[in-house]
Write a protein that holds these residues in place. Structure first.
Motif, PDB file in Angstrom:
ATOM      1  N   LEU A   1       0.815  -1.222   0.000  1.00 36.56           N
ATOM      2  CA  LEU A   1       0.000   0.000   0.000  1.00 36.56           C
ATOM      3  C   LEU A   1       0.847   1.271   0.000  1.00 36.56           C
ATOM      4  O   LEU A   1       0.385   2.316  -0.433  1.00 36.56           O
ATOM      5  N   PHE A   2       2.075   1.192   0.509  1.00 35.37           N
ATOM      6  CA  PHE A   2       2.960   2.349   0.559  1.00 35.37           C
ATOM      7  C   PHE A   2       4.249   2.029  -0.197  1.00 35.37           C
ATOM      8  O   PHE A   2       4.671   0.867  -0.248  1.00 35.37           O
ATOM      9  N   TRP A   3       4.852   3.067  -0.757  1.00 34.01           N
ATOM     10  CA  TRP A   3       6.161   2.877  -1.388  1.00 34.01           C
ATOM     11  C   TRP A   3       7.026   4.108  -1.167  1.00 34.01           C
ATOM     12  O   TRP A   3       6.544   5.168  -0.748  1.00 34.01           O
ATOM     13  N   THR A   4       8.305   3.949  -1.435  1.00 31.08           N
ATOM     14  CA  THR A   4       9.237   5.068  -1.290  1.00 31.08           C
ATOM     15  C   THR A   4      10.301   5.004  -2.370  1.00 31.08           C
ATOM     16  O   THR A   4      10.669   3.911  -2.826  1.00 31.08           O
ATOM     17  N   TYR A   5      10.771   6.163  -2.779  1.00 29.89           N
ATOM     18  CA  TYR A   5      11.933   6.283  -3.660  1.00 29.89           C
ATOM     19  C   TYR A   5      13.089   6.771  -2.791  1.00 29.89           C
ATOM     20  O   TYR A   5      13.153   7.930  -2.407  1.00 29.89           O
ATOM     21  N   ARG A   6      13.990   5.868  -2.451  1.00 33.80           N
ATOM     22  CA  ARG A   6      15.095   6.232  -1.566  1.00 33.80           C
ATOM     23  C   ARG A   6      16.148   7.063  -2.295  1.00 33.80           C
ATOM     24  O   ARG A   6      16.817   7.900  -1.686  1.00 33.80           O
ATOM     25  N   ALA A   7      16.303   6.820  -3.576  1.00 30.94           N
ATOM     26  CA  ALA A   7      17.272   7.574  -4.385  1.00 30.94           C
ATOM     27  C   ALA A   7      16.624   7.895  -5.731  1.00 30.94           C
ATOM     28  O   ALA A   7      16.968   7.302  -6.757  1.00 30.94           O
ATOM     29  N   PRO A   8      15.653   8.807  -5.758  1.00 25.88           N
ATOM     30  CA  PRO A   8      14.928   9.080  -7.003  1.00 25.88           C
ATOM     31  C   PRO A   8      15.792   9.777  -8.036  1.00 25.88           C
ATOM     32  O   PRO A   8      16.880  10.296  -7.734  1.00 25.88           O
ATOM     33  N   LEU A   9      15.295   9.773  -9.261  1.00 24.26           N
ATOM     34  CA  LEU A   9      15.970  10.485 -10.336  1.00 24.26           C
ATOM     35  C   LEU A   9      15.957  11.992 -10.048  1.00 24.26           C
ATOM     36  O   LEU A   9      15.144  12.482  -9.253  1.00 24.26           O
ATOM     37  N   PRO A  10      16.869  12.743 -10.688  1.00 20.98           N
ATOM     38  CA  PRO A  10      17.018  14.169 -10.333  1.00 20.98           C
ATOM     39  C   PRO A  10      15.727  14.970 -10.382  1.00 20.98           C
ATOM     40  O   PRO A  10      15.492  15.821  -9.512  1.00 20.98           O
ATOM     41  N   GLU A  11      14.855  14.706 -11.369  1.00 17.84           N
ATOM     42  CA  GLU A  11      13.642  15.505 -11.481  1.00 17.84           C
ATOM     43  C   GLU A  11      12.626  15.208 -10.382  1.00 17.84           C
ATOM     44  O   GLU A  11      11.626  15.923 -10.250  1.00 17.84           O
ATOM     45  N   SER A  12      12.869  14.164  -9.578  1.00 18.02           N
ATOM     46  CA  SER A  12      11.928  13.798  -8.519  1.00 18.02           C
ATOM     47  C   SER A  12      12.576  13.797  -7.142  1.00 18.02           C
ATOM     48  O   SER A  12      12.073  13.153  -6.215  1.00 18.02           O
ATOM     49  N   GLN A  13      13.654  14.551  -6.965  1.00 17.99           N
ATOM     50  CA  GLN A  13      14.397  14.526  -5.704  1.00 17.99           C
ATOM     51  C   GLN A  13      13.551  14.956  -4.508  1.00 17.99           C
ATOM     52  O   GLN A  13      13.821  14.544  -3.375  1.00 17.99           O
ATOM     53  N   LYS A  14      12.533  15.754  -4.719  1.00 16.22           N
ATOM     54  CA  LYS A  14      11.745  16.246  -3.590  1.00 16.22           C
ATOM     55  C   LYS A  14      10.994  15.141  -2.856  1.00 16.22           C
ATOM     56  O   LYS A  14      10.558  15.351  -1.715  1.00 16.22           O
ATOM     57  N   VAL A  15      10.826  13.981  -3.482  1.00 17.22           N
ATOM     58  CA  VAL A  15      10.093  12.907  -2.804  1.00 17.22           C
ATOM     59  C   VAL A  15      11.030  11.882  -2.181  1.00 17.22           C
ATOM     60  O   VAL A  15      10.582  10.868  -1.644  1.00 17.22           O
ATOM     61  N   ALA A  16      12.334  12.138  -2.192  1.00 20.68           N
ATOM     62  CA  ALA A  16      13.295  11.174  -1.649  1.00 20.68           C
ATOM     63  C   ALA A  16      12.987  10.850  -0.191  1.00 20.68           C
ATOM     64  O   ALA A  16      12.831  11.751   0.645  1.00 20.68           O
ATOM     65  N   GLY A  17      12.871   9.560   0.113  1.00 20.91           N
ATOM     66  CA  GLY A  17      12.688   9.122   1.480  1.00 20.91           C
ATOM     67  C   GLY A  17      11.304   9.312   2.056  1.00 20.91           C
ATOM     68  O   GLY A  17      11.078   8.990   3.227  1.00 20.91           O
ATOM     69  N   LEU A  18      10.360   9.816   1.264  1.00 22.46           N
ATOM     70  CA  LEU A  18       8.993   9.990   1.739  1.00 22.46           C
ATOM     71  C   LEU A  18       8.160   8.754   1.403  1.00 22.46           C
ATOM     72  O   LEU A  18       8.521   7.963   0.527  1.00 22.46           O
ATOM     73  N   ALA A  19       7.055   8.580   2.106  1.00 24.24           N
ATOM     74  CA  ALA A  19       6.191   7.418   1.900  1.00 24.24           C
ATOM     75  C   ALA A  19       4.964   7.826   1.094  1.00 24.24           C
ATOM     76  O   ALA A  19       4.175   8.667   1.530  1.00 24.24           O
ATOM     77  N   ALA A  20       4.827   7.226  -0.078  1.00 22.31           N
ATOM     78  CA  ALA A  20       3.652   7.470  -0.917  1.00 22.31           C
ATOM     79  C   ALA A  20       2.606   6.404  -0.638  1.00 22.31           C
ATOM     80  O   ALA A  20       2.928   5.277  -0.256  1.00 22.31           O
ATOM     81  N   VAL A  21       1.359   6.760  -0.859  1.00 23.28           N
ATOM     82  CA  VAL A  21       0.270   5.834  -0.557  1.00 23.28           C
ATOM     83  C   VAL A  21      -0.532   5.545  -1.822  1.00 23.28           C
ATOM     84  O   VAL A  21      -0.765   6.418  -2.657  1.00 23.28           O
TER      85      VAL A  21
END
Length: 224
Positions: free
Chosen positions: A178-198
């Protein structure tokens, strides 16, 4: 109505077994399905002898009023694709897709079977073309005691590699991925690094105290 083929503007390369077998400045974008394009490559820019058997199909397309002889290569038959000098995974990027990750003060509440799993007033909202907003939440605002690491991994050409958590409720009911995270996202998505998406298609979501209708999307697997 399907989009007609169009000329891409990126240099596209593909590598297999250490050899560059595609190197073109004139890729053709073909929308075989509505959600993202497939690269068709000019025959002259493809090393046909270096391609695995059964991985290609040759055809002629009309592109902007001109016939073009192209090769369609199965994406997974290549070890790595590049757009310019950056590797790209999963599929060709759609030039009409945009991603905006915006800090927000909206009140986000996430519940599963009546149990509140997350409560945050500091979400980052990711807006992606043709998808509902995705709410990425600080980990302290999520019931980490109810999350269980999952073996699921997914890949996005715009955000990177995601890892997942399942939710296990106090009564033992488990809801996978149900939840996922991008621990090391691509440069254009750095703002979501380490956050939990639902995965809002599968939970009960309230925004600023107002219950939201679960969105319906074309995705049937996590990682959007």
């Amino acid at each position: 109505m399907a989009k007609p083929p169009e000329r891409g503007r990126k240099r596209v390369r593909a590598v297999v077994e250490g050899r560059v077998v595609v190197d073109t400045l004139a890729p053709v974008l073909v929308w075989e399905w509505p959600f993202y394009p497939t690269y068709h490559l000019p025959v002259a820019d493809v090393d046909l002898d270096g391609l695995p058997d059964g991985a290609i199909r040759r055809l002629t397309l009309e592109v902007e009023g001109e016939p073009v002889d192209v090769v369609r290569i199965d994406w997974d038959a290549m070890d790595q694709w590049f757009e310019e000098d950056e590797p790209v995974a999963v599929h060709a990027r759609d030039p009409y897709v945009r991603i905006d990750a915006l800090a927000s003060s909206r009140h986000v509440e996430v519940a599963v079977d009546g149990v509140v799993i997350a409560d945050s007033t500091h979400p980052t909202v990711l807006f992606e073309t043709r998808l509902p907003p995705r709410f990425y939440l600080p980990l302290p605002d999520v019931r980490l005691d109810l999350l269980r690491p999952s073996d699921t991994v997914s890949h996005c050409p715009y955000k990177g590699t995601a890892t997942y958590w399942s939710v296990e409720l106090p009564d033992g009911t488990r809801h996978p991925d149900l939840f996922w995270t991008y621990r090391a996202p691509l440069p254009e998505s750095q703002k979501v690094a380490g956050l939990a998406a639902v995965w809002t298609e599968k939970v009960d979501l309230r925004l600023d105290g107002v219950a939201q209708t679960r969105p319906r999307t074309h995705f049937e697997v996590p990682g959007t």
